[in-house]
Design an enzyme around this catalytic site. Structure first.
Site, PDB file in Angstrom:
ATOM      1  N   GLY A 507       0.823  -1.199   0.000  1.00 20.21           N
ATOM      2  CA  GLY A 507       0.000   0.000   0.000  1.00 20.21           C
ATOM      3  C   GLY A 507       0.855   1.246   0.000  1.00 20.21           C
ATOM      4  N   LYS A 508       0.249   2.354  -0.434  1.00 20.73           N
ATOM      5  CA  LYS A 508       0.914   3.650  -0.433  1.00 20.73           C
ATOM      6  C   LYS A 508      -0.072   4.695   0.035  1.00 20.73           C
ATOM      7  CE  LYS A 508       4.129   2.622  -4.232  1.00 20.73           C
ATOM      8  NZ  LYS A 508       4.653   3.054  -5.546  1.00 20.73           N
ATOM      9  N   GLY A 512       3.538   7.421   3.583  1.00 18.68           N
ATOM     10  CA  GLY A 512       4.620   6.702   2.926  1.00 18.68           C
ATOM     11  C   GLY A 512       4.175   5.324   2.476  1.00 18.68           C
ATOM     12  N   ASP A 624     -10.686  10.847  10.482  1.00 15.30           N
ATOM     13  CA  ASP A 624     -10.419  10.477   9.084  1.00 15.30           C
ATOM     14  C   ASP A 624     -11.046   9.119   8.779  1.00 15.30           C
ATOM     15  OD1 ASP A 624      -9.471  10.976   6.562  1.00 15.30           O
ATOM     16  OD2 ASP A 624      -7.466  10.188   6.936  1.00 15.30           O
TER      17      ASP A 624
END
Length: 847
Positions: A507-508, A512, A624
């Site tokens: 994942g990105k 990072g 979030d």
């Protein structure tokens, strides 16, 4: 903007006044900068190459330059006859199989604090496959190139240029670090004191968000674009310090509203004897100006591809070669569509054709395109605007580890310092052990709440092996002690991820890359690593450790540990096998989730959020909540993740007076929080309502490819629901699965979560209850009357199940809603869990 006057300077007789003059805010150029004669290195060769006032010396014969010979080989171009570059500079290269460096002596170069570095790369046929090279380049503690490959379709050299701050009287090293099972190479290196170009963020005009931006002489810049606007390409061999200036044609968004000015034959009126080092005369002798007759006064705009996550310094070069007299042209300068400055040449000189420039520090703005524009101003007597030159430099933020250099074993001069250093180090270690023993003994004698918690050393700075966790504050309050038992050595993380092998990236994100890894004890983990030493995301890094070190819940991702050694910011989590909820909603390569699975996932995520809001942690708002931050384990159990933006503290304080900078993700953001900046737990409830609609419709919260009225999922879904058209936007893969009563309860729950007024939204405990109810309704058979056609789609109408009774425990839902299902509020079940309530549900034929 710097102003220089063409008058003779009076030198005062007192040295102190002379010092003040030299270092005044005018930043006068040092007198008579001389083009350097070193260092110019032809790598991988013992032959010299001369080109345009430069003599590149073979690195095998350079006495003042050294490289790690035992870790490198030299290769030659095996097809030199087809070298279209017409330069023997690209016929050889130095190849490195492991981290190696070039070392330059700079104690005799001068006292300049800024140096210019150019690295030349060309993939050519040789005994080594240079096209497979993937590597990092670092210098002065900064990561200059990351995951770099020189392979390109044009088979032309790549020249990377940097401006770096360097202390005099020491060796300067450039490190080349191959990535996993790869190699690094370089064809040529230029390294010399930078000319007086005065790139400085501290003096630049700020545009956009500047958070975390470095300032002053410590900044490192990489040249991205250098444009001769309105003129021809200027090649390095024709330029005083060998810079390439490209033409602006390919960057013009619309060519019809501009024209190239006629070439100005006279030399420009430089205000400094070193002015040509800022930009050569050829840049100022041409310009692009508005073609007012053709454009009707519309702006001239250029577009440039940039790194959207980086800040940039943009320099605009002006020289009025188009006016017939001074003071007739004033025009506007725009960056990313926003007005930035009114340009009036008379602010800088009383002469025409006088070069001047302005610098702008442009913060990252989430787009990979930077737009530059010039347009008419109302403050002018002549409708025109012009630009002569443009430079865009990326501000490099990534810090790099600086290895300890080992001198050759045969160097006798180093033996004594090494022995002495070892002795001193051993004595220091003994002292530390003794002091540590007595501190530990004293700690055991004192009653403490938790002996495993300790103060983390303060962040010292880039390149340090100390902790990055700062003492001062997180979210405006003192940072609590961090669990030292969670710290994992960097070496162990390297081993777990096979030195951050790119094949293990799962994942990105904004923080990072995320790597899959295996610790030495066999534990599968997910390793989230910030760009090495970037400094970005430090508050989020601290917050996530603080939050996750004190919570444990089945539906929250667990923190295994963290690493903050050597300017690294790494978080290690439990490995959640099946990835994000978003992947399972949109990725066509993954099996589609059933409606029952989706309900169970939503219930799990809601339980995780409820624990954050009301659990033992004392109150945490996630801030979030979105489908990418809900992970699924091998059994599709939901786990809420990513607590970098979270706020912790008593929730009643948030609800009354805590205002905060708005953070979150577009499409999920609570509109009331956005308007008032007042954060409450109901902001998470709103975001979760958007997730519920994502689960139902399998489309993003914001989709810019759709018509405007359909872009925002929350707005569009609620409009469809109110019109009775919600079924039209449901994920087609589950349309036939949904019990209409379950759909109705689910959609009503989402609607409650999305209320504009946070006071009208339910608490997460009520959301859990409603979703549990929707799940139980999904398990019920839909009973039909004998006269109904069984071929009719069961979702065409909401049908009533045959239910004996089920009390409502929701504190916000209207009791009439439940009565529509044939339920009666017989008794108070406020102290009974949702699962216990549903166990009392009796339905004919229920499974």
């Amino acid at each position: 903007m710097e102003k220089f006057h063409s008058q003779r300077l009076y030198i005062p007789p007192f040295p102190f006044l002379l010092f003040l003059l030299q270092f005044s805010s005018l930043h006068l150029f040092s007198s008579a900068y001389n083009p350097p004669d070193k260092y110019f290195i032809n790598c991988g060769s013992n032959q010299g190459v001369s080109t345009s006032r430069r003599s590149f010396v073979g690195d095998k014969n350079s006495g003042s330059v050294s490289f790690t010979k035992q870790n490198s080989i030299s290769v030659e171009n095996t097809n030199q006859s087809q070298n279209s570059n017409n330069s023997t500079l690209y016929n050889t290269a130095r190849v490195f199989r492991q981290q190696s460096s070039y070392a330059f002596d700079i104690n005799d170069v001068g006292n300049s604090t800024n140096y210019l570095v150019r690295l030349h790369f060309l993939v050519f046929p040789s005994t080594v496959d240079l096209s497979s090279a993937v590597f990092d380049v670092s210098a002065s503690g900064f990561l200059l190139l990351h995951n770099f490959t020189a392979k390109n379709n044009t088979n032309t050299p790549l020249v990377k240029e940097f401006y770096l701050p360097i202390n005099a009287n020491k060796k300067f090293r450039i490190y080349f670090t191959p990535l996993e099972s790869s190699l690094a190479f370089v064809n040529a290196i230029e390294f010399f004191p930078a000319p007086p170009v005065n790139f400085s963020l501290g003096e630049a005009i700020k545009v956009g968000q500047q958070q975390g931006q470095k300032t002053g002489s410590s900044s490192v810049f990489q040249t991205v674009y250098r444009i001769n606007v309105g003129g021809q390409e200027i090649e390095s061999n024709d330029e005083i310090i060998w810079r390439n200036w490209d033409t602006d044609d390919k960057f013009l968004i619309s060519k019809g509203n501009s024209k190239e000015s006629q070439f100005y034959s006279n030399p420009p009126n430089y205000l400094s004897e070193d002015g040509e080092y800022v930009a050569p005369a050829l840049v100022y002798q041409t310009a692009r100006e508005m073609d007012v007759n053709a454009s009707g006064g519309s702006n001239i705009t250029w577009g440039f591809n940039v790194n959207k996550s980086a800040g940039h310094l943009v320099r605009f070069h002006f020289c009025d070669i188009i006016s017939v007299s001074l003071g007739v042209i004033v025009f506007n300068l725009y960056i990313n569509g926003n007005f930035s400055k009114a340009i009036d040449p008379t602010d800088n000189s009383t002469l025409l054709a006088t070069p001047f420039h302005y610098d702008f520090s442009v913060g990252s703005h989430g787009s990979d395109v930077m737009n530059i524009g010039i347009g008419l101003s109302k403050k002018t007597t002549e409708n025109n605007a012009f630009l002569n030159g443009l430079e865009i430099l990326e501000i490099k933020r990534g810090l790099a580890l600086t290895p300890v250099e080992n001198e050759e074993s045969g160097n006798k001069k180093t033996k004594a310092p090494i022995v002495i250093g070892s002795a001193i180090g051993g004595f220091a270690l003994l002292c530390i052990l003794v002091v540590g023993f007595f501190k530990l003994r004293r700690r055991k004698m004192k009653p403490v709440e938790n002996s495993s918690w300790g103060q983390v050393p303060p962040y010292v700075g880039g390149g340090s092996s100390h902790s990055r966790i700062a003492d001062p504050t997180i979210n405006g309050s003192p940072l609590p002690n961090l669990h030292l038992g969670l710290k994992i050595p960097f070496a162990e993380i390297q081993l777990a991820t096979k030195n951050f092998n790119s094949k293990l990236i799962i994942g990105k994100g904004g923080f990072g890359n995320v790597y899959k890894g295996t610790l030495v004890n066999g534990t599968k983990v997910a390793v989230k690593r910030s760009a090495p030493g970037s400094g970005q995301g430090l508050p989020e890094f601290q917050t996530e450790i603080t939050i996750l070190s004190k919570i444990r819940h089945r539906h929250l991702v667990s923190l295994i540990g963290y690493c903050d050694e050597r300017s690294e910011m790494i978080l290690v989590y439990e490995f959640v096998e099946k990835g994000t909820l978003r992947d399972h909603l949109y990725n066509p390569g993954l099996p589609r989730l059933s409606w029952k699975q989706r309900l169970e996932i939503c219930i799990g995520a809601a339980n995780g959020l409820h624990y954050l809001h009301k659990g033992l942690s004392g109150g945490i708002i996630h801030r979030d909540v979105k489908s990418t931050n809900i992970l699924l384990d091998k059994n599709h159990v939901a786990k809420v993740s990513d607590f970098g933006l979270s706020k912790s503290g008593p929730l009643d304080e948030f609800e009354t007076h805590v205002s905060t900078n708005v953070k979150g993700t577009l499409g999920y953001l609570d509109p009331e929080y956005f308007r008032t900046q007042q954060l409450t737990e109901k902001s998470d409830v709103y975001s979760f309502g958007v997730v519920l609609l994502e689960v139902l419709c399998a489309r993003p919260a914001i989709d810019t490819l759709l018509p405007r009225e359909q872009m925002n999922l929350a707005e569009w879904a609620m409009k469809c629901k109110n019109k009775g058209l919600l079924e039209d936007i449901i994920d087609p893969s589950i349309k036939g699965q949904i019990n209409p009563n379950s759909l109705r309860k689910f959609s009503e729950t989402a609607e409650k979560c999305l209320q504009d007024d946070s006071g009208d939204r339910p608490a997460m405990s009520d959301v859990i209850w409603d979703l549990e109810f929707a799940l139980q309704l999904q398990k019920m058979p839909v009973l039909r009357q004998p006269h109904e056609d069984s071929t009719v789609n069961s979702s065409s109408a909401f049908l009533r199940p045959n239910v004996e009774y089920l009390p409502s425990v929701s504190t916000t839902a209207d009791n009439d809603d439940d009565n529509e299902y044939g339920l009666s509020n017989v008794c108070d079940f406020s102290e009974v869990s949702a699962s216990e309530v549903f166990s009392l549900l009796k339905t004919d034929g229920a499974k």
